[in-house]
Design an enzyme around this catalytic site. Structure first.
Site, short mmCIF file in Angstrom:
data_model
loop_
_atom_site.label_atom_id
_atom_site.label_comp_id
_atom_site.label_asym_id
_atom_site.label_seq_id
_atom_site.Cartn_x
_atom_site.Cartn_y
_atom_site.Cartn_z
N TRP A 1 2.67 8.03 -2.49
CA TRP A 1 4.09 8.26 -2.76
C TRP A 1 4.26 9.15 -3.99
O TRP A 1 5.07 10.08 -3.99
CB TRP A 1 4.77 6.91 -2.97
CG TRP A 1 6.25 6.96 -3.17
CD1 TRP A 1 7.21 6.92 -2.20
CD2 TRP A 1 6.94 7.03 -4.43
NE1 TRP A 1 8.47 6.97 -2.77
CE2 TRP A 1 8.32 7.03 -4.14
CE3 TRP A 1 6.52 7.08 -5.75
CZ2 TRP A 1 9.30 7.09 -5.14
CZ3 TRP A 1 7.49 7.14 -6.75
CH2 TRP A 1 8.86 7.15 -6.44
N ASP B 1 0.83 -1.20 0.00
CA ASP B 1 0.00 0.00 0.00
C ASP B 1 0.86 1.25 0.00
O ASP B 1 1.95 1.26 0.59
CB ASP B 1 -0.91 -0.02 1.24
CG ASP B 1 -2.06 0.97 1.13
OD1 ASP B 1 -2.37 1.41 0.00
OD2 ASP B 1 -2.65 1.30 2.17
N ASN C 1 1.44 3.37 -2.98
CA ASN C 1 2.00 3.81 -4.26
C ASN C 1 1.45 5.18 -4.69
O ASN C 1 2.19 6.06 -5.12
CB ASN C 1 1.69 2.79 -5.36
CG ASN C 1 2.44 1.49 -5.18
OD1 ASN C 1 3.45 1.44 -4.48
ND2 ASN C 1 1.94 0.43 -5.79
N GLY C 2 0.13 5.33 -4.60
CA GLY C 2 -0.50 6.57 -5.03
C GLY C 2 -0.06 7.76 -4.22
O GLY C 2 0.25 8.84 -4.76
N ASN D 1 -10.64 -2.80 -6.25
CA ASN D 1 -9.88 -1.78 -6.96
C ASN D 1 -10.49 -1.37 -8.30
O ASN D 1 -10.08 -0.36 -8.88
CB ASN D 1 -8.43 -2.25 -7.20
CG ASN D 1 -7.58 -2.22 -5.95
OD1 ASN D 1 -6.59 -2.94 -5.86
ND2 ASN D 1 -7.97 -1.42 -4.96
N SER E 1 -7.08 -5.72 -6.00
CA SER E 1 -8.19 -6.34 -5.29
C SER E 1 -9.47 -6.28 -6.11
O SER E 1 -9.59 -5.50 -7.07
CB SER E 1 -8.41 -5.66 -3.94
OG SER E 1 -9.08 -4.42 -4.11
#
Length: 241
Positions: free
Chosen positions: A24, A19, A21-22, A67, A64
């Site tokens: 970041w 979890d 990535n976005g 998602n 998921s």
């Protein structure tokens, strides 16, 4: 952690909810997909460290069933990233002795992506240095529901009786029938929830929630978490004498 680390204190199977990535990417003023690409590179680093750290099985939560609610642009970008990753990494995964498997419902996935998944599974089936399982279009409740349907069909067809149905039988119908249960589940990015990941399998797993965003999650931090796991006492509901 040394190569000769005590196997009793090293988790054989580690599962990771990757979890952050976005967030970041957004912290750097970049689009979310920029973070997903960085996260894919981090998978390579963590996977490469597993043999030396004594981790035989690594399961990662890539996409998921929930998602799909994300924007069409992000979903399309992720699917493209998955295809490119499999095309780019296939040779190296095979040469490094990685056995790759996928879990999740493939029906909704792009046919080209599914073909790449099938090819990689077949090509690496005999590898045994480390086992990488990728959860793609995966949800724990969806998995158990699909397993229950298959189990009910077997009973309906007379190949099983209701008296033969127990926890072990049901586990054999799960996507992860070929895997041992995870010893340790790690979630990055500071969120403290399991997000529908390996609900059945992680019943007795140890959990580690870390603040680090996934693209910043280093092999050094991974090794420290494994060392911390080795100091935990796992009783599986029993009481030490």
């Amino acid at each position: 952690m040394p190569k000769d680390a005590d196997a009793r204190t090293t988790p054989a199977h580690v599962a990771i909810i990757m979890d952050g990535n976005g967030r970041w990417a957004q912290q750097r003023g970049r689009p979310r997909l920029f973070g997903h690409h960085a996260g894919a590179r981090r998978v390579r680093d963590i996977l490469s460290s597993c043999p030396e750290l004594g981790v035989k099985y690594l399961t990662i939560f890539a996409f998921s069933t929930e998602n799909w609610k994300r924007t069409q642009t992000e979903v399309a970008g992720l699917m493209s990233l998955f295809r490119k990753y499999l095309e780019r990494e296939a040779n190296e995964l095979f040469e490094k002795g990685v056995c790759v498997r996928f879990i999740g419902d493939r029906i909704r996935l792009d046919h080209k992506l599914v073909s790449l998944m099938d090819e990689l599974e077949l090509r690496t089936a005999d590898n045994d240095r480390v086992h990488l399982t990728v959860a793609l279009n995966y949800g724990g409740r969806d998995e158990v529901t699909r397993a229950a349907k298959r189990l009910a069909f077997e009973v309906e067809q007379g190949r099983l009786t209701h008296d033969e149905v127990d926890a072990e039988t049901l586990a054999g119908f799960l996507d992860t029938y070929f895997l041992p249960d995870p010893d340790l589940v790690i979630r990055t990015s500071g969120e403290a929830r399991i997000s529908n990941f390996l609900l059945w399998q992680s019943a007795y797993a140890e959990y580690e929630f870390v603040d680090t965003l996934w693209p910043d999650f280093t092999t050094e931090e991974f090794a420290k978490i494994l060392q911390s796991y080795g100091r935990r006492e796992r009783r599986f509901g029993a009481v030490r004498a």
